[in-house]
Scaffold this motif. Structure first.
Motif, short mmCIF file in Angstrom:
data_model
loop_
_atom_site.label_atom_id
_atom_site.label_comp_id
_atom_site.label_asym_id
_atom_site.label_seq_id
_atom_site.Cartn_x
_atom_site.Cartn_y
_atom_site.Cartn_z
N SER A 127 -14.87 -36.39 -79.07
CA SER A 127 -14.02 -36.23 -77.89
C SER A 127 -13.80 -37.57 -77.19
O SER A 127 -12.69 -37.88 -76.76
CB SER A 127 -14.64 -35.22 -76.92
N SER A 169 -14.80 -30.05 -71.75
CA SER A 169 -13.41 -29.70 -71.97
C SER A 169 -12.55 -30.94 -71.84
O SER A 169 -12.92 -31.90 -71.16
CB SER A 169 -12.95 -28.62 -70.99
N GLY A 185 -8.09 -31.40 -71.90
CA GLY A 185 -6.79 -30.84 -72.23
C GLY A 185 -5.88 -31.87 -72.88
O GLY A 185 -5.81 -33.02 -72.45
N ASP A 219 -12.97 -28.04 -77.14
CA ASP A 219 -13.39 -26.73 -77.63
C ASP A 219 -12.86 -26.45 -79.03
O ASP A 219 -13.60 -25.97 -79.89
CB ASP A 219 -12.91 -25.65 -76.66
N ASP A 241 -7.30 -27.13 -75.34
CA ASP A 241 -8.59 -27.76 -75.06
C ASP A 241 -9.10 -28.39 -76.35
O ASP A 241 -9.67 -27.71 -77.21
CB ASP A 241 -9.58 -26.73 -74.51
#
Length: 398
Positions: free
Chosen positions: A251, A393, A395, A135, A132
């Motif tokens: 992100s 989140s 991935g 995170d 993740d």
């Protein structure tokens, strides 16, 4: 606006922006406010003297309701983002350039060390498969940077991040009563934390940022309680502003550069365009979707009469996707060098663009070097927020 908050609207708002632009540069909203969608109109509001931040005086004039008369609002009212003249320019002058050359030179070494440590952790996690990224990296770099700069112990970092996520709901357009109640509790806990931090540095000054601020402001302001209250509000605000917005930026940066084949490898081969790519991320997918001002007097904006005290929501994303300002705005173009308002404009221009860009650049350089085969395996999952967005989140794997 509900569509903009939905998972679909968070992931791809282009159609919503087109619909807003088709309605005009200024669109009346059903809650006695106006959406400002055009780039020039948004810039006019942010830079104009007749458009004010939602300060305590404005809030007191609103009917008694849960939205404005609460602990979270009263805490935010002490920060620069909710102050107007004469208090706002006075405090900005007292504080000076918080992120000037000397500060940035000092922070550069710290940020690069933090990036290296976090990418080591990401590498370890990727050795076991999907990790993740949001995170492990996106949310941790801002608190490591700001926490280290303010001298906040590392064991307090997770708590501050958690509280900032909850407090952010107080700055939403129409938070639910439950969300606002939780935000008030988080705001109180954050305020107490930073009040204790200032009191601790006042009692035992050291060679740290907050202690230096105390010494500098004491020389300019004889009333120590005024100085301490200013610093409580400043540290409270810096944590909220930098943790939420920069984390989302970090992100979004990875998502936008990996979502289309070839972007990541092209940028690795052309590092001279890293800064252009980072600005395009800010334009294409701003961490803040809108900010709010109110009309100081009856005024006409883009041909639309706005009554005194009315709220106007400056739609940063819609402005940056205005085709009159940025041609083919829904296309992500790393060489565009387009215009955006993601850091605001005018007297309330963000204090920390240099820091956000430093963190983003250092992180992207490290990622491109260490993870040339990085790919997104689980697209971003967003908090259902509109104002200050959050990637909960995402991935990745190699």
């Amino acid at each position: 606006m509900r569509r903009l908050r939905s998972p679909e609207g968070q992931a791809n708002p282009a159609g919503i922006y087109d619909a807003l632009h088709a309605m005009g540069d200024v669109v009346p909203a059903p809650w006695n406010a106006y959406l400002v969608t055009g780039y020039e109109a948004c810039s006019q509001v942010l830079r104009g003297r007749n458009w004010l931040a939602l300060d305590a005086a404005w809030q007191e004039r609103q009917p008694e309701n849960y939205r404005w008369h609460n602990r979270a609002s009263s805490d935010m009212n002490k920060t620069l983002t909710r102050l107007n003249a004469p208090d706002h320019p006075l405090q900005r002058r007292c504080l000076g350039n918080l992120f000037g050359r000397d500060t940035m030179n000092t922070l550069t070494d710290q940020v690069e060390k933090d990036v290296g440590r976090l990418l080591d952790g990401l590498s370890d996690a990727l050795a076991h498969g999907e990790a993740d990224y949001a995170d492990l990296v996106g949310e941790r770099l801002p608190i490591s940077t700001v926490g280290g700069w303010l001298g906040i112990p590392a064991e307090s970092h997770p708590k501050l991040v958690r509280l900032a996520h909850v407090q952010a709901y107080s700055q939403e357009l129409l938070p639910s009563p439950v969300q606002l109640a939780d935000a008030c509790d988080a705001s109180a806990e954050l305020w107490d934390f930073f009040a204790a931090l200032v009191d601790e540095r006042r009692a035992a000054p050291a060679d740290d940022t907050v202690s230096h601020w105390i010494r500098d402001l004491d020389a300019a302001e004889p009333d120590r309680e005024v100085v301490d209250e200013m610093l409580r509000a400043l540290t409270f605000f810096i944590a909220l502003a930098s943790l939420e917005t920069t984390a989302t930026y970090l992100s979004s940066m990875v998502w936008q550069l990996l979502r289309e084949p070839g972007r990541w490898s092209w940028l690795a081969d052309h590092p001279e365009h890293i800064d252009h790519a980072l600005e395009e991320v800010l334009r294409y997918d701003p961490p803040i979707r809108f900010n709010t001002r109110y009309a100081q007097e009856d005024i006409v904006l883009a041909g639309v009469p706005i009554p005194k005290d009315s709220m106007v929501h400056v739609m940063y994303g819609a402005a940056s996707h205005d085709p009159r300002r940025n041609e083919d705005p829904h296309s992500f173009d790393m060489l565009r060098q387009g215009s955006h308002l993601s850091f605001g404009a005018g007297s309330h221009y963000c204090m920390g663009p240099a820091l956000a860009r430093l963190e983003a650049r250092a992180l992207l350089v490290g990622l491109l070097k260490r993870f040339p085969g990085l790919r997104v395996t689980s697209p971003p999952v967003y908090e259902p927020r509109m104002a200050i967005r959050r990637v909960a989140s995402m991935g990745v794997s190699v």
